[in-house]
Design a protein around this motif. Structure first.
Motif, PDB file in Angstrom:
ATOM      1  N   ILE A  10       5.544   8.724  -8.258  1.00 12.06           N
ATOM      2  CA  ILE A  10       4.538   7.653  -8.304  1.00 12.06           C
ATOM      3  C   ILE A  10       4.116   7.272  -6.892  1.00 12.06           C
ATOM      4  CG2 ILE A  10       4.120   5.247  -8.936  1.00 12.06           C
ATOM      5  CD1 ILE A  10       6.119   5.648 -11.251  1.00 12.06           C
ATOM      6  N   ALA A  11       5.101   7.069  -6.023  1.00 15.66           N
ATOM      7  CA  ALA A  11       4.798   6.679  -4.646  1.00 15.66           C
ATOM      8  C   ALA A  11       3.977   7.758  -3.935  1.00 15.66           C
ATOM      9  CB  ALA A  11       6.101   6.403  -3.888  1.00 15.66           C
ATOM     10  N   SER A  12       4.362   9.008  -4.149  1.00 13.39           N
ATOM     11  CA  SER A  12       3.646  10.105  -3.508  1.00 13.39           C
ATOM     12  C   SER A  12       2.198  10.179  -3.993  1.00 13.39           C
ATOM     13  CB  SER A  12       4.366  11.431  -3.796  1.00 13.39           C
ATOM     14  OG  SER A  12       3.674  12.522  -3.234  1.00 13.39           O
ATOM     15  N   SER A  13       1.978   9.919  -5.284  1.00  9.55           N
ATOM     16  CA  SER A  13       0.624   9.976  -5.835  1.00  9.55           C
ATOM     17  C   SER A  13      -0.271   8.901  -5.233  1.00  9.55           C
ATOM     18  CB  SER A  13       0.669   9.822  -7.363  1.00  9.55           C
ATOM     19  OG  SER A  13       1.016   8.492  -7.729  1.00  9.55           O
ATOM     20  N   ARG A  14       0.337   7.844  -4.702  1.00 14.22           N
ATOM     21  CA  ARG A  14      -0.425   6.762  -4.063  1.00 14.22           C
ATOM     22  C   ARG A  14      -0.527   6.951  -2.553  1.00 14.22           C
ATOM     23  NH1 ARG A  14       2.948   2.206  -7.438  1.00 14.22           N
ATOM     24  NH2 ARG A  14       1.795   2.386  -9.405  1.00 14.22           N
ATOM     25  N   GLY A  15       0.033   8.055  -2.063  1.00 12.55           N
ATOM     26  CA  GLY A  15      -0.005   8.303  -0.636  1.00 12.55           C
ATOM     27  C   GLY A  15       0.992   7.466   0.143  1.00 12.55           C
ATOM     28  N   HIS A  16       2.040   6.989  -0.528  1.00  3.45           N
ATOM     29  CA  HIS A  16       3.031   6.137   0.122  1.00  3.45           C
ATOM     30  C   HIS A  16       4.276   6.941   0.496  1.00  3.45           C
ATOM     31  CE1 HIS A  16       1.231   2.502  -2.251  1.00  3.45           C
ATOM     32  NE2 HIS A  16       0.521   2.805  -1.185  1.00  3.45           N
ATOM     33  N   GLN A  17       4.898   6.555   1.585  1.00  2.00           N
ATOM     34  CA  GLN A  17       6.197   7.086   1.983  1.00  2.00           C
ATOM     35  C   GLN A  17       7.169   5.902   2.029  1.00  2.00           C
ATOM     36  OE1 GLN A  17       5.411   9.120   5.715  1.00  2.00           O
ATOM     37  NE2 GLN A  17       5.045  11.042   4.623  1.00  2.00           N
ATOM     38  N   PRO A  18       7.849   5.623   0.921  1.00  2.00           N
ATOM     39  CA  PRO A  18       8.662   4.412   0.827  1.00  2.00           C
ATOM     40  C   PRO A  18       9.795   4.362   1.859  1.00  2.00           C
ATOM     41  CG  PRO A  18       8.296   5.360  -1.341  1.00  2.00           C
ATOM     42  CD  PRO A  18       7.819   6.372  -0.346  1.00  2.00           C
ATOM     43  N   ILE A  19      10.058   3.153   2.327  1.00  2.00           N
ATOM     44  CA  ILE A  19      11.227   2.917   3.170  1.00  2.00           C
ATOM     45  C   ILE A  19      12.491   3.067   2.325  1.00  2.00           C
ATOM     46  CG2 ILE A  19      12.439   1.188   4.570  1.00  2.00           C
ATOM     47  CD1 ILE A  19       9.645   0.008   5.203  1.00  2.00           C
ATOM     48  N   GLN A  20      12.433   2.531   1.112  1.00  2.66           N
ATOM     49  CA  GLN A  20      13.510   2.725   0.147  1.00  2.66           C
ATOM     50  C   GLN A  20      12.926   2.627  -1.250  1.00  2.66           C
ATOM     51  OE1 GLN A  20      16.593  -0.270   0.082  1.00  2.66           O
ATOM     52  NE2 GLN A  20      15.183  -1.955   0.419  1.00  2.66           N
ATOM     53  N   TRP A  74      13.073   2.093 -17.374  1.00  9.06           N
ATOM     54  CA  TRP A  74      13.600   1.688 -16.077  1.00  9.06           C
ATOM     55  C   TRP A  74      12.519   1.036 -15.230  1.00  9.06           C
ATOM     56  CZ3 TRP A  74      18.721   2.945 -14.376  1.00  9.06           C
ATOM     57  CH2 TRP A  74      19.483   3.596 -15.363  1.00  9.06           C
ATOM     58  N   LYS A  75      12.949   0.090 -14.425  1.00  8.88           N
ATOM     59  CA  LYS A  75      12.058  -0.535 -13.453  1.00  8.88           C
ATOM     60  C   LYS A  75      12.247   0.170 -12.120  1.00  8.88           C
ATOM     61  CE  LYS A  75      10.823  -4.994 -11.407  1.00  8.88           C
ATOM     62  NZ  LYS A  75      10.915  -6.449 -11.583  1.00  8.88           N
ATOM     63  N   THR A  76      11.197   0.769 -11.590  1.00  4.24           N
ATOM     64  CA  THR A  76      11.285   1.358 -10.263  1.00  4.24           C
ATOM     65  C   THR A  76      10.698   0.379  -9.249  1.00  4.24           C
ATOM     66  OG1 THR A  76       9.146   2.516 -10.445  1.00  4.24           O
ATOM     67  CG2 THR A  76      11.125   3.706 -11.169  1.00  4.24           C
ATOM     68  N   VAL A  77      11.386   0.222  -8.151  1.00  3.26           N
ATOM     69  CA  VAL A  77      10.948  -0.676  -7.080  1.00  3.26           C
ATOM     70  C   VAL A  77      10.978   0.118  -5.781  1.00  3.26           C
ATOM     71  CG1 VAL A  77      11.369  -2.832  -5.847  1.00  3.26           C
ATOM     72  CG2 VAL A  77      11.989  -2.652  -8.262  1.00  3.26           C
ATOM     73  N   TYR A  78       9.861   0.148  -5.084  1.00  2.00           N
ATOM     74  CA  TYR A  78       9.908   0.781  -3.767  1.00  2.00           C
ATOM     75  C   TYR A  78       9.243  -0.109  -2.723  1.00  2.00           C
ATOM     76  CZ  TYR A  78       5.112   2.777  -4.340  1.00  2.00           C
ATOM     77  OH  TYR A  78       3.767   2.982  -4.515  1.00  2.00           O
ATOM     78  N   GLU A  79       9.688   0.090  -1.503  1.00  2.00           N
ATOM     79  CA  GLU A  79       9.289  -0.757  -0.387  1.00  2.00           C
ATOM     80  C   GLU A  79       8.502   0.062   0.630  1.00  2.00           C
ATOM     81  OE1 GLU A  79      11.503  -3.130   3.327  1.00  2.00           O
ATOM     82  OE2 GLU A  79      12.675  -2.193   1.699  1.00  2.00           O
ATOM     83  N   THR A  80       7.333  -0.435   1.006  1.00  2.00           N
ATOM     84  CA  THR A  80       6.593   0.122   2.127  1.00  2.00           C
ATOM     85  C   THR A  80       6.712  -0.849   3.294  1.00  2.00           C
ATOM     86  OG1 THR A  80       4.494  -0.896   1.455  1.00  2.00           O
ATOM     87  CG2 THR A  80       4.994   1.284   0.560  1.00  2.00           C
ATOM     88  N   GLU A  81       5.938  -0.624   4.324  1.00  2.00           N
ATOM     89  CA  GLU A  81       6.062  -1.466   5.511  1.00  2.00           C
ATOM     90  C   GLU A  81       5.764  -2.927   5.225  1.00  2.00           C
ATOM     91  OE1 GLU A  81       4.250  -1.754  10.062  1.00  2.00           O
ATOM     92  OE2 GLU A  81       3.915   0.033   8.852  1.00  2.00           O
ATOM     93  N   ASP A  82       4.841  -3.178   4.270  1.00  3.46           N
ATOM     94  CA  ASP A  82       4.438  -4.572   4.064  1.00  3.46           C
ATOM     95  C   ASP A  82       4.457  -5.032   2.607  1.00  3.46           C
ATOM     96  OD1 ASP A  82       2.387  -2.933   3.276  1.00  3.46           O
ATOM     97  OD2 ASP A  82       0.785  -4.098   4.211  1.00  3.46           O
ATOM     98  N   ARG A  83       4.779  -4.136   1.645  1.00  3.53           N
ATOM     99  CA  ARG A  83       4.706  -4.535   0.239  1.00  3.53           C
ATOM    100  C   ARG A  83       5.854  -3.945  -0.575  1.00  3.53           C
ATOM    101  NH1 ARG A  83      -0.311  -6.791  -0.774  1.00  3.53           N
ATOM    102  NH2 ARG A  83       0.081  -6.809  -3.018  1.00  3.53           N
ATOM    103  N   TYR A  84       6.078  -4.565  -1.735  1.00  2.00           N
ATOM    104  CA  TYR A  84       6.943  -4.004  -2.761  1.00  2.00           C
ATOM    105  C   TYR A  84       6.056  -3.576  -3.935  1.00  2.00           C
ATOM    106  CZ  TYR A  84      11.038  -6.043  -0.454  1.00  2.00           C
ATOM    107  OH  TYR A  84      12.014  -6.364   0.447  1.00  2.00           O
TER     108      TYR A  84
END
Length: 333
Positions: A186-196, A209-219
């Motif tokens: 999901i993150a990759s499809s949005r062009g994101h490289q999650p911190i975690q 399941w609830k997936t939660v990922y963190e970018t530089e400024d958002r969850y």
């Protein structure tokens, strides 16, 4: 984990190791009570500090290093209450209580909430995220087998319960890893490289399941159903909390600011400003509908509060039943 699950799991382990089948009932009873005992830490509360119970719940009573002492307290009480009448010596009572007590912290660590297993050497909140807080599919078979073991005086039932106790969390690990893999997609499809990125089980099941990922400024939160195939329920996002930007009036030395940092530690860093209430700081890990940011608990701060006033801890529940219906639809989709 809920008290019933803690109790029946605490009962199963001593029952599974009993040498004398006539002691199955008393071993199960002692293990059950000892297995629930660590949660007595919820009684550590303060009328002036609403966050005190968050610091002590799942702390020293849940530590691996406290097990011998917690078991000793339980054995001293339970042996006096009924252990002697049932023909146990103190050593036997202690062993049954030790086995029951030892299950508690490990089971709690399977959930998302966080458990201080290594206290006092570390205050890290360990969360393996492979079991929901409540799951009847896990609890009810253990309950039935534990009762059957005591009633029929057959150790086999307790050992079957112990097998299910171990197998089901392993299924949770597999499901968690599958959901995590989808989360990265999901993150990759949005062009994101999650911190975690983490996947956390939704209420009472291992399918959604609830997936939660963190970018530089958002969850970012999404829901993922991992059955024979995977299905994605796109969710919401929220800006990470930045005190200087989001609550510029809050003095760093104020008690409310300190409470937010305590809440950040409790939430393993997953905090944000409530999109619907600018005076609330939310823990985004928990929501009944897994692809929404509707926190079950939060802190409410006020610009009118004194420098020594605490933030207000609040909980939110959906009384309408809409959230439960939405989750049920995801589970049985």
């Amino acid at each position: 984990m809920d008290p019933l699950t803690q109790g029946v799991l605490g009962a199963a382990l001593p029952q599974a190791t009993v040498a004398n089948k006539k002691q199955l009932a008393v071993a199960g009873t002692m293990g059950l009570l000892a297995g629930m005992a660590p949660d007595l830490d919820v009684l550590i509360r303060s009328s002036t500090d609403p966050l005190l119970f968050l610091e002590y719940h799942r702390q020293f009573t849940h530590s691996l290093f406290f097990i011998p002492f917690g078991a000793l307290i339980c054995a001293a009480v339970l042996w006096q209450l009924f252990g002697r009448r049932w023909g146990l010596n103190f050593k036997q009572a202690y062993i049954y209580c030790f086995l029951g007590y030892a299950t508690h912290g490990l089971l709690d660590s399977c959930t998302t909430y966080g458990t201080q297993l290594l206290w006092p050497f570390s205050d890290a909140r360990i969360a393996w995220n492979n079991l929901p807080i409540i799951d009847p599919l896990y609890t009810l078979p253990i309950l039935g087998l534990v009762v059957a073991a005591g009633w029929k005086q057959r150790v086999l039932f307790a050992r079957l319960a112990l097998a299910w106790i171990l197998i089901y969390p392993l299924i949770g690990v597999v499901q968690r890893d599958r959901a995590t893999a989808v989360g990265w997609e999901i993150a990759s499809s949005r062009g994101h490289q999650p911190i975690q990125l983490e996947a956390k089980p939704s209420f009472a099941n291992l399918l959604v399941w609830k997936t939660v990922y963190e970018t530089e400024d958002r969850y970012y939160v999404d829901a993922v159903r991992v059955g024979t195939t995977s299905k994605i329920y796109p969710g919401e996002s929220v800006e990470k909390l930045v005190l200087a930007r989001d609550l510029p009036w809050l003095l760093p030395e104020s008690q409310q600011a300190k409470d937010i940092e305590r809440f950040r530690w409790f939430s393993n860093g997953y905090i944000a400003k409530d999109p619907d209430n600018h005076y609330k700081v939310i823990d985004i890990r928990y929501s009944l509908i897994p692809n929404e940011i509707k926190a079950l608990w939060s802190l409410e701060v006020s610009p009118l509060a004194g420098i020594k006033d605490h933030a207000l801890y609040t909980t939110t529940r959906d009384a309408s039943g809409d959230a439960a219906s939405a989750l049920k639809q995801m589970v049985f989709d």
